[in-house]
Design an enzyme around this catalytic site. Structure first.
Site, PDB file in Angstrom:
ATOM      1  N   GLU A 119       2.548  -3.552  -5.194  1.00 57.45           N
ATOM      2  CA  GLU A 119       1.794  -2.557  -5.958  1.00 57.45           C
ATOM      3  C   GLU A 119       1.795  -1.192  -5.279  1.00 57.45           C
ATOM      4  O   GLU A 119       1.992  -0.160  -5.923  1.00 57.45           O
ATOM      5  CB  GLU A 119       0.346  -3.042  -6.130  1.00 57.45           C
ATOM      6  N   ASP A 120       1.591  -1.176  -3.954  1.00 58.13           N
ATOM      7  CA  ASP A 120       1.379   0.092  -3.245  1.00 58.13           C
ATOM      8  C   ASP A 120       2.651   0.696  -2.656  1.00 58.13           C
ATOM      9  O   ASP A 120       2.689   1.891  -2.366  1.00 58.13           O
ATOM     10  CB  ASP A 120       0.362  -0.106  -2.104  1.00 58.13           C
TER      11      ASP A 120
END
Length: 765
Positions: A119-120
């Site tokens: 996600e990051d």
């Protein structure tokens, strides 16, 4: 077993010389477990501490894989920082460290270190598969999908997110364990975010994550999540209670020391090796008790207690005897969760005793193994395999519950309905009942016979008609109590009743009943729709067998339906008019004119051919409650949108008025052959109001081979009372026989059958 003599009065025994000094020393040396968030782990996790923890229980190959996952995550998060200013890598390391307390496997530890890289950091899932294998990649992907969930203030959005979380947990419980560890570390570092977001996250944790931790038996995690949520949701209340507890602890130091010395001496005399720990109730637990019972802090006496951990199960009961010989037990405050464990696997003996100066003190007694399960629950035996053969009892119970989530999901399309089904399982207040073979079944408080039946098997629930509770026949809605022995009585043709939904308590029972009713209603609606369409088609000199497949496909396409059964079900449920569909089929799916115009032309095309009614069609065909038609009556039918066909007497006042207002939805009906079931009918009987008259009328009805369903008496003080009966008959001939039997009762003045509608609309007999 040797124990100290119990005190002869409510006053404590006279202490021996030096007792106060020994008590103070014992209290000073005691292991005091304060179950509050003030003792939460605040140290910064490092890869060195993580590696040391992993090396204690995992093989060297897994330790190397964990190091590799750390290096990959560290590189992916390079240059990223948390709101507190700490490097972001400290968060996944802390999450992985929490998992080591639960002794999770290498794949879970690696996934915890990598849980934010998709996600990051924009890392592709395929890259994780190549570097760490499909198992680790799937765990990371599962956690990443949960991280994307943003809880909305709307109930529907929150229910949908909750459903996704529980289904991810059902497929692999490690996903949820990683997410819970992630939430715990975020709660421990919540001071870095703004107050509004802090309160939102705290409320979400209290309402969603803490109950899941409790259901999985993660009691240490559950308590800390509750405490941290309370601290951030109500900071002022938290601080006030914290000061009050610290002050009370100082004020009661002498009392607690006396209890500790006395207990250790009694256990030593009984030759029981035990670890005695002081235990303090959580601040949130105290606050909740004050709020629920309307108590002040000074009225909550049992905020302190002791936990005694022994070696063996028999020693638990020996310890209990020693304690009861030392202090007087409080009646009704003993619970044996060893013989009957809680649904999440928790085992312990609970007892509350009257300690020195009349102060109640709570004790928990358990073995080391029980203590391990009580603190770490299912995480002590994490579940991710499909093979049930080598599961422990705790694993089996949790595995069954997780699988039941998937079953409920398959039968439930609506997220709010799914949340309704499982909410009661996440907030358990249990009763324990027995099968005839002595097996223990755990159910929510106020659960009924129907809940018990569905907990045994879906088919048992679907076919239950009654039950024997402790040997006595009881109705299905009977609430069960602790210790009841329940035997289900089933019938070969029985099926669920919609009324059951008003009293069942478990999510499984509710979802199974709704699933059955939806399925049966669909099948019955298809059958009724086919009969209605066949009748309407005859108005165009058409039989359904003559309709070409191309005509059906054209009509279905125009209606945006996938199958012929969907069309027939819509007709049976009143969502579409049979006359319109028949006209479209007859004219090759012509679309000219509105539905109302088409309906009018179709209705005028030919005389209305009656539809045959048997009375056994099920939910798709229902007898109107206003007039209670029975075979032999002239009848008409009302096609109610979404509810099927309602059968009325042709002379029913309600039917006549509604038919004038909306004639398109009314059709002619006719009874089919001999009745195959009993029908409800109303009788209004005027009687001379004398003692015993109701009994004589009941006997007369029974002699007419009828069953009484309901009785209501009007004008009880009048000389002539009016009694309203609901009875069961097969047809008008049978009803006439019952009426003749009633006329032989000399107290009967008048008999009338209500026709439905306005007063006086009755048939005199």
């Amino acid at each position: 077993m040797r124990s100290a003599d119990p005190p002869s009065s409510s006053l404590p025994p006279v202490p021996s010389p030096g007792f106060a000094r020994r008590a103070a020393e014992a209290l000073k040396k005691a292991v005091w477990r304060s179950e509050s968030a003030e003792q939460a782990h605040n140290g910064v996790a490092t890869v060195a501490t993580l590696t040391d923890r992993v090396r204690k229980y995992l093989p060297s190959g897994d330790v190397q894989k964990v190091k590799e996952a750390f290096r990959f995550s560290d590189e992916a998060h390079l240059g990223q920082f948390r709101r507190s200013g700490a490097p972001y890598i400290t968060h996944p390391v802390a999450v992985a460290e929490i998992l080591t307390d639960w002794r999770l496997d290498g794949a879970a530890i690696q996934a915890a270190l990598l849980h934010d890289v998709l996600e990051d950091s924009g890392v592709a899932k395929q890259k994780l598969i190549e570097r760490f294998g499909s198992t680790v990649a799937e765990l990371v992907d599962g956690v990443s999908k949960l991280d994307k969930l943003q809880f909305s203030s709307t109930e529907q959005a929150q229910a949908e997110n909750f459903r996704k979380m529980l289904l991810a947990m059902a497929r692999d419980v490690r996903v949820m364990l990683i997410k819970l560890a992630d939430r715990l570390h975020n709660m421990r570092t919540l001071d870095a975010v703004d107050p509004e977001k802090r309160r939102r996250i705290a409320r979400e944790t209290l309402e969603i994550y803490a109950p899941i931790a409790h259901r999985l038996g993660l009691n240490t995690l559950f308590r800390e999540l509750e405490e941290l949520s309370f601290q951030h949701l109500y900071p002022m209340r938290y601080r006030v209670l914290q000061r009050a507890v610290l002050a009370a602890r100082g004020n009661r130091r002498e009392l607690l020391g006396k209890v500790l010395v006395s207990v250790r001496k009694a256990l030593g005399d009984a030759k029981i090796r035990a670890e005695v720990q002081g235990r303090e109730k959580t601040l949130y637990g105290i606050y909740r008790k004050m709020e629920e019972k309307g108590l002040s802090f000074s009225q909550v006496l049992d905020i302190y207690g002791f936990r005694i951990v022994v070696e063996t199960r028999p020693e638990c009961y020996l310890t209990l005897g020693a304690l009861h010989g030392l202090f007087k037990p409080v009646p009704g405050k003993f619970k044996d969760y060893i013989a009957i464990p809680k649904v999440n696997g928790y085992q312990s003996l609970h007892t509350t005793l009257i300690g020195p100066y009349g102060t109640p003190v709570e004790f928990q007694v358990r073995t080391k193994d029980m203590h391990h399960v009580a603190e770490t629950g299912v995480a002590a035996h994490w579940l991710y395999k499909d093979d049930d053969s080598d599961l422990s009892e705790l694993q089996s119970r949790t595995h069954q519950w997780l699988q039941s989530l998937l079953e409920i999901q398959r039968q439930t399309g609506d997220s709010s309905e799914f949340l309704e089904h499982i909410k009661v399982d996440l907030f358990p207040d249990k009763v324990y009942v027995f099968t005839p073979k002595g097996l223990i079944v755990s159910l929510p408080r106020d659960a009924t016979v129907v809940d018990f039946a569905y907990s045994i098997h879906t088919d048992v629930g679907n076919k239950c008609v009654a039950a024997r509770i402790n040997g006595e026949i009881q109705p299905l809605r009977t609430p069960l109590r602790n210790g009841d022995m329940v035997e289900i009585v089933t019938g070969p043709v029985a099926r669920p009743n919609p009324a059951w939904l008003s009293f069942v308590r478990t999510g499984k029972a509710r979802s199974e009943i709704r699933h059955f009713l939806r399925t049966m209603k669909f099948d019955e609606s298809v059958e009724l729709g086919e009969r209605l369409l066949a009748q309407a088609a005859r108005q165009f000199n058409l039989t359904l067998a003559d309709v070409a497949e191309a005509q059906w496909e054209a009509v279905l396409k125009q209606a945006e339906l996938e199958s012929r059964d969907d069309m027939l079900a819509d007709i049976g449920l009143g969502r579409r008019l049979a006359a319109v569909v028949a006209r479209q089929l007859a004219l090759g799916a012509a679309t000219d004119g509105s539905e109302e115009e088409s309906t009018a032309r179709a209705a005028a095309a030919a005389p209305n051919v009656p539809v045959l009614v048997r009375g056994t069609e099920g939910m798709a065909v229902q007898m109107a409650s206003c007039c209670h038609p029975i075979p032999g009556d002239a009848i008409v039918g009302h096609i109610r949108k979404g509810q099927g066909l309602a059968v009325h007497q042709a002379e029913c006042f309600h039917a006549q008025r509604a038919r004038r207002a909306d004639p398109e939805r009314w059709i002619e009906l006719q009874w089919a052959g001999d009745p195959a079931t009993n029908f409800t009918v109303g009788l209004d009987i005027g009687v001379l109001n004398e003692r015993g008259v109701l009994g004589r009328i009941a006997v007369a009805i029974a002699e007419g081979d009828s069953n009484i369903l309901n009785v209501h008496v009007e004008d009880e003080e009048a000389r002539v009372a009016l009694i309203h009966f609901k009875i069961q008959v097969r047809d008008r001939t049978h009803l006439a026989r019952v009426i003749r039997s009633l006329r032989r009762v000399k107290h009967v003045v008048q008999i009338a059958r209500p026709r439905g509608g306005a007063r006086g609309n009755q048939e005199a007999s």
